[in-house]
Design a protein around this motif. Structure first.
Motif, mmCIF file in Angstrom:
data_model
loop_
_atom_site.group_PDB
_atom_site.id
_atom_site.type_symbol
_atom_site.label_atom_id
_atom_site.label_comp_id
_atom_site.label_asym_id
_atom_site.label_seq_id
_atom_site.Cartn_x
_atom_site.Cartn_y
_atom_site.Cartn_z
ATOM 1 N N UNK A 52 17.637 51.771 54.704
ATOM 2 C CA UNK A 52 16.461 52.124 55.504
ATOM 3 C C UNK A 52 15.539 50.912 55.522
ATOM 4 N N UNK A 53 15.327 50.360 56.688
ATOM 5 C CA UNK A 53 14.513 49.142 56.779
ATOM 6 C C UNK A 53 13.790 49.107 58.120
ATOM 7 N N UNK A 54 12.920 48.135 58.285
ATOM 8 C CA UNK A 54 12.229 47.929 59.548
ATOM 9 C C UNK A 54 12.446 46.493 59.987
ATOM 10 N N UNK A 55 12.587 46.297 61.287
ATOM 11 C CA UNK A 55 12.732 44.962 61.840
ATOM 12 C C UNK A 55 11.612 44.740 62.854
ATOM 13 N N UNK A 56 11.385 43.482 63.179
ATOM 14 C CA UNK A 56 10.291 43.145 64.082
ATOM 15 C C UNK A 56 9.107 42.645 63.292
ATOM 16 N N UNK A 57 7.979 43.307 63.461
ATOM 17 C CA UNK A 57 6.774 42.946 62.740
ATOM 18 C C UNK A 57 5.911 44.185 62.595
ATOM 19 N N UNK A 58 4.900 44.121 61.759
ATOM 20 C CA UNK A 58 4.120 45.311 61.415
ATOM 21 C C UNK A 58 3.537 45.995 62.638
ATOM 22 N N UNK A 59 3.051 45.210 63.605
ATOM 23 C CA UNK A 59 2.414 45.800 64.777
ATOM 24 C C UNK A 59 3.408 46.157 65.880
ATOM 25 N N UNK A 60 4.684 45.825 65.679
ATOM 26 C CA UNK A 60 5.707 46.126 66.684
ATOM 27 C C UNK A 60 7.046 46.251 65.971
ATOM 28 N N UNK A 61 7.221 47.361 65.260
ATOM 29 C CA UNK A 61 8.382 47.528 64.396
ATOM 30 C C UNK A 61 9.348 48.577 64.928
ATOM 31 N N UNK A 62 10.606 48.402 64.551
ATOM 32 C CA UNK A 62 11.651 49.391 64.808
ATOM 33 C C UNK A 62 12.318 49.704 63.473
ATOM 34 N N UNK A 63 12.437 50.990 63.151
ATOM 35 C CA UNK A 63 13.150 51.386 61.946
ATOM 36 C C UNK A 63 14.654 51.337 62.227
ATOM 37 N N UNK A 64 15.406 50.879 61.226
ATOM 38 C CA UNK A 64 16.862 50.805 61.347
ATOM 39 C C UNK A 64 17.498 51.519 60.157
#
Length: 380
Positions: A52-64
């Motif tokens: 469980x992680x997030x990609x992108x950046x804090x203000x524009x993130x997508x969970x993967x």
């Protein structure tokens, strides 16, 4: 005279209470079907650890979300999950996400809405940017590696027109064309450019190879039915044999009853709480654009009630059999190049199995939408 014993010894009020309790008690009621152990809608690899992680950046993130370990050769099939308006935390759909991840999917959950700070009209552009960025970021990741040839979009409520819009705009946005667009309880479509809601846009850009499946329920059904038929109708580029309308039916034969409401596709799993997933930082020195509030950013009272229902929903037989299983079967058909008619003709697709006492659960309604005489005859 011999003394009374057993029930005969009870006073009439107590007998009445006992009778009422016996009628109301669910202890003897038939149990609903359990989740299949394998196959479509099945349990999957329960021994797997899910990343469980997030990609992108804090203000524009997508969970993967995906199974830990190297991706298979060719990459993982990708399910893009587009949430209902006001429900941006993946834990509300955690049970479904967990099912997909344990069956080998890479699940992407774009955080396209910041509650009370995002306009519905801006959501399509935000979601497109997030998805494009996430696919790019993960393309070289040995564990997550997405297979762009096996892409499916799942949309719930306002996420449904968003999924249809993204599919139609895929070529313009530089995104891979989804093989499957699967929308559940669609809603939240803007009536016109000035009204509140997700703009559906022109759907003629949707690939004719897309399998387009809409799923609705029989509770609070009128709006979802109209929205589902509009999406099917407006996607003129998709041939009729690649479209399907599925209807889940409520069934109170046993306990707990199965109720096909607008919130029923949600299923809470706190293990997928977005608040517990660390977001990547924003680039140093980058400032977000100035915030300008507008009235359509705020949730209405009706939306707030529905969001509460979504956030508290629990997975049940409708999830296992009406939503997860039909998606699994539709994705397998789409990736194999089969059309919707193959699903309609398969008795297993609409089968909802049986209650604990052997009584059949109400089958899914499955229909191919009618074809208008010409696109010009269609009223939008």
């Amino acid at each position: 005279m011999r003394p009374k014993s057993g029930l005969a010894a009870l006073p009439w009020p107590a007998l009445g209470l006992l009778a009422a309790l016996s009628v109301a008690a669910p202890a003897s009621a038939a149990a609903p079907p359990t989740q299949p152990t394998d196959g479509p809608g099945g349990v999957g690899d329960k021994a797997a650890t899910i990343t469980k992680r997030a990609v992108g950046r804090a203000s524009a993130a997508t969970y993967a979300f995906y199974k830990a370990g190297p991706a298979p050769e060719g990459g993982r099939p990708v399910a893009v999950f587009l949430h209902a308006w006001g429900a941006p935390n993946p834990q509300a759909y955690g049970a479904w996400i967990d099912h997909l991840a344990r069956h080998g999917w890479l699940v992407l959950f774009p955080r396209f809405q910041e509650v009370n700070r995002t306009r519905p009209a801006d959501a399509p552009a935000i979601a497109a940017r997030l998805l494009k960025s996430a696919l790019s970021d993960l393309a070289g990741d040995a564990d997550a590696r997405p297979d762009p040839e096996r892409l499916a979009l799942i949309g719930h409520l306002a996420g449904a027109p968003l999924a249809a819009h993204l599919a139609a705009e895929a070529a313009k946005e530089g995104l891979p064309a989804p093989k499957l667009v699967y929308v559940v309880m669609p809603g939240g479509i803007a009536r016109d450019a000035k009204s509140r809601g997700i703009p559906l846009g022109d759907l003629d850009g949707m690939s004719p190879k897309t399998l387009l499946v809409t799923v609705i329920g029989d509770r609070d059904a009128r709006a979802a039915d109209a929205a589902a038929r509009r999406i099917l109708r407006d996607a003129h580029s998709v041939p009729p044999e690649r479209k399907l309308l599925v209807r889940a039916l409520s069934d109170d034969h046993g306990f707990p009853a199965l109720t096909a409401t607008l919130a029923s596709p949600a299923g809470l799993d706190a293990a997928y709480d977005g608040g517990a997933i660390k977001l990547p930082p924003d680039p140093p020195g980058e400032k977000p654009p100035p915030f300008r509030w507008s009235a359509d950013m705020a949730l209405s009272g009706e939306q707030t009630t529905l969001v509460s229902q979504i956030n508290n929903a629990r997975a049940d037989s409708l999830d296992f059999l009406a939503f997860w299983r039909t998606f699994d079967m539709a994705a397998a058909a789409a990736f194999a190049g089969k059309d919707a008619q193959s699903l309609k003709n398969d008795p297993a697709f609409s089968d909802m199995r049986r209650w604990g006492d052997g009584w059949p659960v109400k089958r899914l309604g499955v229909e191919t939408p009618k074809v208008p005489a010409t696109p010009a005859a269609v009223q939008r």
